[in-house]
Design a protein around this motif. Structure first.
Motif, short mmCIF file in Angstrom:
data_model
loop_
_atom_site.label_atom_id
_atom_site.label_comp_id
_atom_site.label_asym_id
_atom_site.label_seq_id
_atom_site.Cartn_x
_atom_site.Cartn_y
_atom_site.Cartn_z
N GLU A 1 82.58 10.72 60.07
CA GLU A 1 82.66 12.01 59.39
C GLU A 1 81.92 13.09 60.17
OE1 GLU A 1 81.62 13.93 54.99
OE2 GLU A 1 81.14 11.84 55.46
N ALA A 2 80.75 12.75 60.72
CA ALA A 2 80.02 13.72 61.53
C ALA A 2 80.79 14.07 62.80
CB ALA A 2 78.64 13.16 61.90
N GLY A 3 81.49 13.09 63.38
CA GLY A 3 82.31 13.38 64.55
C GLY A 3 83.46 14.32 64.24
N VAL A 4 84.08 14.16 63.06
CA VAL A 4 85.16 15.07 62.66
C VAL A 4 84.63 16.48 62.48
CG1 VAL A 4 86.79 15.57 60.82
CG2 VAL A 4 86.53 13.23 61.63
N VAL A 5 83.42 16.61 61.91
CA VAL A 5 82.81 17.94 61.75
C VAL A 5 82.56 18.57 63.11
CG1 VAL A 5 80.78 19.16 60.92
CG2 VAL A 5 81.83 17.38 59.50
N ASP A 6 82.09 17.79 64.07
CA ASP A 6 81.86 18.32 65.42
C ASP A 6 83.17 18.75 66.08
OD1 ASP A 6 79.16 17.99 65.22
OD2 ASP A 6 79.14 16.02 66.19
N LEU A 7 84.23 18.00 65.85
CA LEU A 7 85.53 18.39 66.40
C LEU A 7 86.00 19.72 65.82
CD1 LEU A 7 87.47 14.99 66.49
CD2 LEU A 7 86.71 16.34 68.46
N LYS A 8 85.79 19.92 64.53
CA LYS A 8 86.17 21.19 63.92
C LYS A 8 85.31 22.34 64.45
CE LYS A 8 87.96 19.23 59.63
NZ LYS A 8 87.83 19.18 58.13
N ASP A 9 84.05 22.05 64.77
CA ASP A 9 83.19 23.10 65.32
C ASP A 9 83.60 23.48 66.74
OD1 ASP A 9 81.74 23.15 62.99
OD2 ASP A 9 80.19 21.77 63.71
N ILE A 10 84.19 22.55 67.46
CA ILE A 10 84.61 22.83 68.83
C ILE A 10 85.88 23.67 68.88
CG2 ILE A 10 85.51 21.70 70.92
CD1 ILE A 10 83.51 19.52 70.50
N ARG A 11 86.69 23.62 67.83
CA ARG A 11 87.99 24.30 67.84
C ARG A 11 87.89 25.78 68.15
NH1 ARG A 11 91.57 26.84 64.36
NH2 ARG A 11 93.76 26.34 64.77
N PRO A 12 86.96 26.56 67.55
CA PRO A 12 86.91 28.00 67.91
C PRO A 12 86.61 28.24 69.39
CG PRO A 12 85.70 27.59 65.89
CD PRO A 12 86.04 26.25 66.45
N TYR A 13 85.78 27.40 70.00
CA TYR A 13 85.48 27.57 71.42
C TYR A 13 86.70 27.26 72.27
CZ TYR A 13 80.67 27.63 69.75
OH TYR A 13 79.51 27.92 69.09
N LEU A 14 87.48 26.26 71.86
CA LEU A 14 88.70 25.96 72.60
C LEU A 14 89.74 27.07 72.42
CD1 LEU A 14 89.08 22.13 71.84
CD2 LEU A 14 88.18 23.21 73.91
N MET A 15 89.79 27.67 71.24
CA MET A 15 90.76 28.73 71.01
C MET A 15 90.46 29.96 71.85
SD MET A 15 93.00 27.55 68.93
CE MET A 15 93.82 29.04 68.42
N ARG A 16 89.21 30.17 72.20
CA ARG A 16 88.85 31.33 73.03
C ARG A 16 89.41 31.22 74.45
NH1 ARG A 16 85.21 35.09 71.60
NH2 ARG A 16 84.17 34.84 69.59
N LEU A 17 89.88 30.06 74.82
CA LEU A 17 90.47 29.92 76.15
C LEU A 17 91.85 30.57 76.24
CD1 LEU A 17 89.53 26.18 76.86
CD2 LEU A 17 88.36 28.24 77.67
N PHE A 18 92.50 30.81 75.08
CA PHE A 18 93.83 31.41 75.05
C PHE A 18 93.68 32.92 74.82
CE2 PHE A 18 94.23 27.06 73.56
CZ PHE A 18 95.21 26.57 74.41
N PRO A 19 94.39 33.76 75.58
CA PRO A 19 94.24 35.22 75.43
C PRO A 19 94.61 35.73 74.05
CG PRO A 19 95.30 34.68 77.51
CD PRO A 19 95.24 33.40 76.72
N SER A 20 95.69 35.22 73.47
CA SER A 20 96.10 35.71 72.15
C SER A 20 95.05 35.39 71.09
CB SER A 20 97.44 35.09 71.77
OG SER A 20 97.35 33.66 71.74
N ALA A 21 94.54 34.18 71.12
CA ALA A 21 93.50 33.82 70.16
C ALA A 21 92.23 34.61 70.41
CB ALA A 21 93.22 32.32 70.23
N ARG A 22 91.93 34.89 71.66
CA ARG A 22 90.73 35.66 71.97
C ARG A 22 90.84 37.07 71.43
NH1 ARG A 22 90.32 33.99 76.76
NH2 ARG A 22 91.40 35.70 77.84
N ARG A 23 92.03 37.67 71.49
CA ARG A 23 92.21 39.01 70.94
C ARG A 23 92.04 39.01 69.42
NH1 ARG A 23 96.37 39.20 74.90
NH2 ARG A 23 97.90 38.58 73.31
#
Length: 208
Positions: free
Chosen positions: A102-124
């Motif tokens: 469960e803690a690993g799933v929470v960490d994966l969800k926390d990483i998602r915003p940082y991964l989304m910042r790699l895409f220009p559309s999501a960054r905008r």
């Protein structure tokens, strides 16, 4: 931290929880299909899936522990106290696997915003969120300043006694219903109805 948590959860999750989870998922999916075919009301039958998973896990989890105990007894040279201690430790390790997963799933969800910042559309979109939040806050505060004073004590007082407010509301409603003007209006309406009925009866007698 994520890698460390997943490594801790890997052994108990794979050996203790994964077999039961897969079997419960397959069994519950079959039962869900049967429930959908036999019912005209159910849409997804998720309640059936959850119930079947719980019932099956109640049976399969102790069964799996017993199987591991038999494998340790017949397949290893461990003595009886060691095997008993290992079997009694299985619930603890199973719980540790669930908590760490469960803690690993929470960490994966926390990483998602940082991964989304790699895409220009999501960054905008993420860059526009602070301005959108600021506009929403200003609109909400303006709405509260406009509507709040109309609520009276609910808006101005810090400590609110809801029971007292409900009692006052009920009293006001009763007073409104029993006010003299309303009683007079009801009597006037009743008198009009009676006079109309009398005139109708008189016309009917004349016709006869």
């Amino acid at each position: 931290h994520l890698i460390f948590v997943l490594l801790i959860a890997a052994v108990p999750a794979v050996t203790l929880n994964l077999p039961v989870g897969l079997l419960a998922r397959l069994w519950a999916n079959q039962r869900r299909k049967k429930a959908l075919a036999a019912s005209k009301v159910k849409i997804h039958a998720r309640d059936v899936m959850l119930s079947e998973k719980i019932l099956l896990c109640i049976v399969l989890v102790p069964t799996l522990w017993c199987i591991y105990g038999m494998l340790m007894y017949f397949g290893t040279d461990m003595d009886g106290p060691t095997i008993a201690l290992s079997i009694m430790s299985l619930p603890f390790f199973s719980y540790i696997g669930i908590v760490t997963a469960e803690a690993g799933v929470v960490d994966l969800k926390d990483i998602r915003p940082y991964l989304m910042r790699l895409f220009p559309s999501a960054r905008r979109r993420l860059s526009a969120l602070p301005e959108t939040r600021r506009l929403l806050q200003s609109d909400l505060r303006r709405f509260v300043r406009e509507i709040g004073p109309k609520l009276g004590n609910l808006y101005y007082e810090k400590d609110i006694d809801w029971k007292e407010i409900q009692a006052d509301t009920r009293k006001q409603g009763q007073m409104h219903l029993s006010s003299p003007q309303r009683v007079a209006a009801v009597k006037g309406n009743a008198a009009d109805v009676l006079s109309t009925t009398d005139s109708t009866d008189t016309d009917n007698k004349k016709d006869v």
